[in-house]
Design a protein around this motif. Sequence first.
Motif, short mmCIF file in Angstrom:
data_model
loop_
_atom_site.label_atom_id
_atom_site.label_comp_id
_atom_site.label_asym_id
_atom_site.label_seq_id
_atom_site.Cartn_x
_atom_site.Cartn_y
_atom_site.Cartn_z
N PRO A 41 0.81 -1.23 0.00
CA PRO A 41 0.00 0.00 0.00
C PRO A 41 0.84 1.28 0.00
O PRO A 41 0.50 2.25 -0.67
N PHE A 42 1.94 1.30 0.75
CA PHE A 42 2.77 2.50 0.80
C PHE A 42 3.35 2.80 -0.59
O PHE A 42 3.28 3.94 -1.06
N ALA A 43 3.92 1.80 -1.24
CA ALA A 43 4.48 1.99 -2.57
C ALA A 43 3.39 2.38 -3.57
O ALA A 43 3.62 3.19 -4.48
N PHE A 44 2.21 1.81 -3.42
CA PHE A 44 1.07 2.13 -4.29
C PHE A 44 0.77 3.63 -4.25
O PHE A 44 0.70 4.29 -5.27
N PHE A 45 0.61 4.17 -3.03
CA PHE A 45 0.30 5.60 -2.91
C PHE A 45 1.47 6.48 -3.33
O PHE A 45 1.28 7.51 -3.97
N GLU A 46 2.67 6.09 -2.97
CA GLU A 46 3.84 6.89 -3.34
C GLU A 46 4.01 6.98 -4.85
O GLU A 46 4.24 8.07 -5.40
N GLU A 47 3.86 5.86 -5.55
CA GLU A 47 4.03 5.85 -7.01
C GLU A 47 2.96 6.68 -7.69
O GLU A 47 3.23 7.45 -8.60
N ARG A 48 1.73 6.58 -7.25
CA ARG A 48 0.65 7.35 -7.86
C ARG A 48 0.75 8.83 -7.52
O ARG A 48 0.43 9.69 -8.32
N PHE A 49 1.21 9.14 -6.31
CA PHE A 49 1.45 10.53 -5.94
C PHE A 49 2.50 11.14 -6.86
O PHE A 49 2.32 12.25 -7.36
N ARG A 50 3.57 10.42 -7.12
CA ARG A 50 4.63 10.93 -8.01
C ARG A 50 4.13 11.07 -9.45
O ARG A 50 4.50 12.01 -10.14
N ARG A 51 3.29 10.16 -9.89
CA ARG A 51 2.79 10.18 -11.27
C ARG A 51 1.66 11.19 -11.48
O ARG A 51 1.64 11.89 -12.49
N HIS A 52 0.72 11.28 -10.52
CA HIS A 52 -0.49 12.07 -10.73
C HIS A 52 -0.62 13.29 -9.83
O HIS A 52 -1.48 14.13 -10.04
N GLY A 53 0.18 13.39 -8.77
CA GLY A 53 0.06 14.51 -7.84
C GLY A 53 -0.70 14.11 -6.59
O GLY A 53 -1.04 12.94 -6.39
N PRO A 54 -1.02 15.10 -5.73
CA PRO A 54 -1.60 14.78 -4.42
C PRO A 54 -3.06 14.35 -4.44
O PRO A 54 -3.56 13.85 -3.44
N VAL A 55 -3.75 14.54 -5.56
CA VAL A 55 -5.15 14.10 -5.67
C VAL A 55 -5.25 13.26 -6.94
O VAL A 55 -4.91 13.72 -8.02
N PHE A 56 -5.70 12.02 -6.80
CA PHE A 56 -5.79 11.14 -7.97
C PHE A 56 -6.94 10.15 -7.79
O PHE A 56 -7.43 9.94 -6.70
N LYS A 57 -7.35 9.57 -8.91
CA LYS A 57 -8.40 8.55 -8.88
C LYS A 57 -7.79 7.18 -9.11
O LYS A 57 -6.73 7.05 -9.74
N THR A 58 -8.44 6.17 -8.59
CA THR A 58 -8.04 4.78 -8.80
C THR A 58 -9.26 3.90 -8.57
O THR A 58 -10.32 4.38 -8.20
N ARG A 59 -9.11 2.63 -8.82
CA ARG A 59 -10.17 1.66 -8.51
C ARG A 59 -9.55 0.54 -7.69
O ARG A 59 -8.60 -0.12 -8.12
N VAL A 60 -10.06 0.34 -6.48
CA VAL A 60 -9.60 -0.76 -5.63
C VAL A 60 -10.81 -1.50 -5.09
O VAL A 60 -11.81 -0.88 -4.71
N PHE A 61 -10.72 -2.81 -5.09
CA PHE A 61 -11.78 -3.69 -4.58
C PHE A 61 -13.13 -3.39 -5.22
O PHE A 61 -14.17 -3.44 -4.57
N GLY A 62 -13.10 -3.05 -6.52
CA GLY A 62 -14.34 -2.83 -7.27
C GLY A 62 -14.95 -1.46 -7.14
O GLY A 62 -15.97 -1.17 -7.76
N ASP A 63 -14.35 -0.57 -6.34
CA ASP A 63 -14.90 0.77 -6.16
C ASP A 63 -13.96 1.82 -6.74
O ASP A 63 -12.74 1.75 -6.56
N ASP A 64 -14.54 2.82 -7.42
CA ASP A 64 -13.77 3.97 -7.88
C ASP A 64 -13.53 4.86 -6.66
O ASP A 64 -14.46 5.13 -5.90
N VAL A 65 -12.28 5.29 -6.48
CA VAL A 65 -11.88 6.02 -5.28
C VAL A 65 -11.08 7.25 -5.67
O VAL A 65 -10.25 7.18 -6.58
N ILE A 66 -11.32 8.36 -4.99
CA ILE A 66 -10.47 9.54 -5.12
C ILE A 66 -9.57 9.56 -3.90
O ILE A 66 -10.04 9.48 -2.76
N CYS A 67 -8.26 9.65 -4.12
CA CYS A 67 -7.28 9.61 -3.03
C CYS A 67 -6.68 10.99 -2.81
O CYS A 67 -6.39 11.71 -3.77
#
Length: 83
Positions: A41-67
């Motif tokens: 989970p830590f690497a997941f958030f860190e990689e997406r933060f670096r790629r997309h910035g501090p606010v990003f969307k993803t889908r986990v466990f079947g739900d669309d989520v804004i992080c």
Amino acid sequence: MTDPNAAPAGSAASAAGLKPLPPGDLGLPLVGESLGFVRDPFAFFEERFRRHGPVFKTRVFGDDVICFVGPAAFGFFNDERWF
């Protein structure tokens, strides 16, 4: 002057008066990006933060989520222009 964050003219979001979603990837249908999240989970958030910035969307466990990652993201969350 036009809003650079407004939904594209003619899009369903624009027609409904909705604000655009933040950048990000939804991954595969249903599964989304769940495997990467479960693996590290830590690497997941860190990689997406670096790629997309501090606010990003993803889908986990079947739900669309804004992080929201970090203090800058919560400033965005508290800005009424987006909600």
